[in-house]
Design a protein around this motif. Structure first.
Motif, short mmCIF file in Angstrom:
data_model
loop_
_atom_site.label_atom_id
_atom_site.label_comp_id
_atom_site.label_asym_id
_atom_site.label_seq_id
_atom_site.Cartn_x
_atom_site.Cartn_y
_atom_site.Cartn_z
N MET A 1 149.27 98.99 103.14
CA MET A 1 148.53 100.09 103.76
C MET A 1 148.68 101.38 102.96
N ALA A 2 149.92 101.62 102.51
CA ALA A 2 150.18 102.83 101.73
C ALA A 2 149.46 102.78 100.40
N VAL A 3 149.39 101.53 99.82
CA VAL A 3 148.70 101.37 98.55
C VAL A 3 147.21 101.66 98.72
N ASP A 4 146.64 101.12 99.82
CA ASP A 4 145.22 101.35 100.08
C ASP A 4 144.92 102.83 100.29
N LEU A 5 145.81 103.55 101.00
CA LEU A 5 145.60 104.96 101.24
C LEU A 5 145.68 105.75 99.94
N THR A 6 146.64 105.37 99.09
CA THR A 6 146.78 106.06 97.81
C THR A 6 145.56 105.86 96.93
N SER A 7 145.04 104.64 96.91
CA SER A 7 143.85 104.36 96.10
C SER A 7 142.64 105.09 96.65
N ALA A 8 142.58 105.21 97.97
CA ALA A 8 141.46 105.94 98.57
C ALA A 8 141.52 107.41 98.21
N VAL A 9 142.73 107.99 98.21
CA VAL A 9 142.88 109.39 97.83
C VAL A 9 142.52 109.59 96.37
N ASP A 10 142.97 108.66 95.51
CA ASP A 10 142.64 108.75 94.09
C ASP A 10 141.13 108.65 93.87
N TRP A 11 140.50 107.74 94.62
CA TRP A 11 139.05 107.59 94.48
C TRP A 11 138.33 108.87 94.92
N TRP A 12 138.79 109.46 96.01
CA TRP A 12 138.15 110.69 96.50
C TRP A 12 138.35 111.85 95.52
N GLU A 13 139.53 111.96 94.91
CA GLU A 13 139.75 113.02 93.93
C GLU A 13 138.84 112.85 92.73
N GLU A 14 138.56 111.60 92.37
CA GLU A 14 137.70 111.34 91.22
C GLU A 14 136.23 111.57 91.55
N TRP A 15 135.81 111.20 92.76
CA TRP A 15 134.39 111.22 93.11
C TRP A 15 134.00 112.41 93.98
N GLN A 16 134.94 113.22 94.41
CA GLN A 16 134.62 114.32 95.33
C GLN A 16 133.55 115.24 94.76
N LEU A 17 133.75 115.70 93.54
CA LEU A 17 132.80 116.65 92.95
C LEU A 17 131.44 116.01 92.74
N ARG A 18 131.41 114.75 92.33
CA ARG A 18 130.14 114.07 92.12
C ARG A 18 129.36 113.96 93.43
N ILE A 19 130.08 113.62 94.50
CA ILE A 19 129.41 113.49 95.81
C ILE A 19 128.88 114.84 96.27
N LEU A 20 129.66 115.89 96.06
CA LEU A 20 129.21 117.23 96.47
C LEU A 20 127.98 117.66 95.69
N VAL A 21 127.97 117.39 94.38
CA VAL A 21 126.85 117.79 93.54
C VAL A 21 125.59 117.02 93.92
N LEU A 22 125.72 115.71 94.11
CA LEU A 22 124.56 114.90 94.51
C LEU A 22 124.10 115.27 95.92
N GLY A 23 125.05 115.62 96.79
CA GLY A 23 124.67 116.07 98.13
C GLY A 23 123.89 117.37 98.09
N SER A 24 124.29 118.29 97.21
CA SER A 24 123.54 119.54 97.05
C SER A 24 122.13 119.27 96.54
N LEU A 25 122.01 118.33 95.59
CA LEU A 25 120.69 117.97 95.08
C LEU A 25 119.83 117.36 96.18
N PHE A 26 120.43 116.52 97.02
CA PHE A 26 119.69 115.90 98.11
C PHE A 26 119.13 116.95 99.08
N LEU A 27 119.93 117.97 99.40
CA LEU A 27 119.45 119.02 100.30
C LEU A 27 118.32 119.83 99.66
N GLN A 28 118.37 120.01 98.34
CA GLN A 28 117.27 120.69 97.67
C GLN A 28 115.98 119.89 97.75
N LEU A 29 116.10 118.56 97.65
CA LEU A 29 114.93 117.70 97.80
C LEU A 29 114.38 117.77 99.23
#
Length: 487
Positions: free
Chosen positions: A1-29
């Motif tokens: 469980m701890a391993v899964d949580l750590t990997s999820a945090v690592d994934w979010w740190e890597e993809w957070q900015l990408r998701i925010l940028v694509l979300g901003s683009l979606f709202l502009q559309l």
């Protein structure tokens, strides 16, 4: 469980900015698509556009803050790509908003700073350093971001004529389902109102949901009626300054004069009474005439004058209830709900079942007005009953009656358009161009007086009085040459 949580945090740190940028683009559309549809009076679509409008700036700012925080960290402290810096100017462009959609608040248009993209380019130049550009995910995000943003910037150039046509003619005349329909839904709520009542917003739904649109061809016919009214005024009535001033202040009086309806009857509803009161009483009287038992409502509805009268009547009551500041300065929005309360007092004294539609409400009002004294009910509903009966008695010819009612409504429409502040016309464009805003420049173009003109004109004889009453102690006109020498 701890391993899964750590990997999820690592994934979010890597993809957070990408998701925010694509979300901003979606709202502009969404906002770009909303610029084509924002003039619809559908509350659900307007709610989605409004939420996107509010969320676009917040999401862009949050994405920029995340981007700057990631690149403030020392080297090796976190995952980051050099291409991410290129997203900053694009996010700043998103922060500027879409060109095709005016701000919901007119003041917001003053906050769009055109130098933001230039500042972002400078920021990118200062932040540029050699890194691995082979991060595939960043390359994909950057390509999508730049392509779609460039498309949103240049596409409006080709769609501009279509967008302008949409703004002008899409829902040019809003139609509130008249006061009697509003009361009928209060008396016997619809399924939608019952559901909305569970969360305490049935009143809001009754007020904003049941707003209809009229076809574009009908808008042109109403504009033609206004144009003919002004042309007739120049030909048949306006001969000097005082007559010009009177014509601009008419709210139905000229129609009564043209049809030789001189006397106390009918005139009391237009003379020396507030404009909002006249609008509400004539609105009720129009509906009562349509549903009067002595005529066929189907035959009356076939007359063009009756159709146009109903359209303008419903639009004017929409302005009174939804946009009171545009109808006339000082309009009392509470008159609408007060009239509903008066109808409830009148109808509850009878033994008839609750009305289910506007026709039933009108027929019950007519029957109650002819029976027992009304008592402590206000003046609006009894006044509307009196006005309807006078119209039926004085104008036995049905076609002539509806021409009179139509003429009164056209004059009221012109009076309202010319009395509305230009600022409010501009402000209304944030939610779709009102039909009243289209009538306003039309009247000005045809030589009629607008709200600003009324403050610029001088009263008849005012100049002569000043000259005649001038004294040595009062300031005198100074010739231009002398004024220059004094300076």
């Amino acid at each position: 469980m701890a391993v899964d949580l750590t990997s999820a945090v690592d994934w979010w740190e890597e993809w957070q900015l990408r998701i925010l940028v694509l979300g901003s683009l979606f709202l502009q559309l969404v906002l770009f698509a909303g610029s084509m549809l924002r003039n619809l009076r559908n509350p659900l679509s307007r709610l989605c556009i409004w939420l996107a409008y509010l969320g676009a700036d917040a999401l862009a700012i949050y994405a920029l803050a995340t981007l700057f925080n990631r690149h403030k960290l020392p080297p090796g402290a976190g995952k980051r790509g050099a291409l991410e810096v290129l997203w900053a100017p694009v996010l700043l462009i998103h922060l500027g908003g879409q060109h095709t959609i005016t701000a919901f608040s007119i003041e917001d248009n003053e906050l769009l700073l055109p130098f933001l993209p230039l500042a972002s380019v400078v920021l990118f130049a200062q932040s540029h350093h050699k890194d691995d550009y082979e991060e595939k995910e960043d390359v994909k995000v950057t390509f999508v971001l730049l392509s779609c943003t460039a498309l949103l910037e240049f596409l409006p150039i080709f769609l501009c004529p279509w967008i302008v046509g949409t703004i002008i003619f899409f829902n040019a005349v809003a139609q509130h389902n008249n006061l009697m329909s509003f009361y009928a839904r209060q008396s016997k709520p619809t399924q939608l109102m019952k559901l909305s009542g569970l969360i305490g917003c049935s009143g809001y739904v009754n007020k904003h949901w049941y707003i209809e649109q009229v076809p574009e061809s009908t808008c042109w016919q109403l504009i033609k009626l206004v144009t003919e009214h002004v042309k007739d005024g120049w030909k048949l009535y306006i001969v000097d300054g005082p007559s010009y001033k009177r014509f601009n202040n008419f709210r139905g009086q000229w129609t009564l004069m043209r049809h030789k309806l001189c006397g106390q009857q009918l005139w009391w509803s237009l003379q020396q009474v507030p404009f909002d009161w006249s609008v509400l009483v004539w609105h009720l009287a129009t509906e009562l005439c349509l549903q009067h038992p002595t005529i066929s409502s189907a035959a009356a509805s076939d007359l063009p004058a009756a159709q146009f009268s109903k359209l303008i009547s419903n639009y004017m009551i929409y302005l009174l209830f939804i946009r009171p500041e545009m109808l006339m300065p000082g309009t009392r929005q509470g008159l609408f709900t007060a009239a509903c309360y008066d109808i409830r007092l009148m109808l509850k004294r009878g033994n008839e079942p609750p009305p289910t539609d506007a026709k039933t409400v009108a027929q019950q009002i007519l029957r109650r007005s002819q029976s027992t004294p009304i008592g402590d009910i206000g003046t609006m509903v009894p006044g509307a009953c009196k006005l309807a009966e006078e119209l039926m008695e004085l104008l036995e010819d049905e076609e002539e009656r509806w021409k009179v009612i139509q003429g009164v409504w056209v004059e009221m429409l012109c009076c309202s358009a010319s009395s509305c502040r230009g600022y409010l016309h501009a402000k209304s464009m944030g939610e779709g161009l009102e039909f009243l805003t289209y009538i306003w420049p039309l009247l000005s173009r045809m030589g009629m007086e607008t709200f600003a003109d009324k403050f610029q004109r001088s009263e008849p004889g005012q100049g002569e009085e000043i000259v005649a009453g001038a004294s040595a102690s009062e300031p005198q006109d100074i010739p231009v040459q002398e004024e220059i020498s004094i300076v």
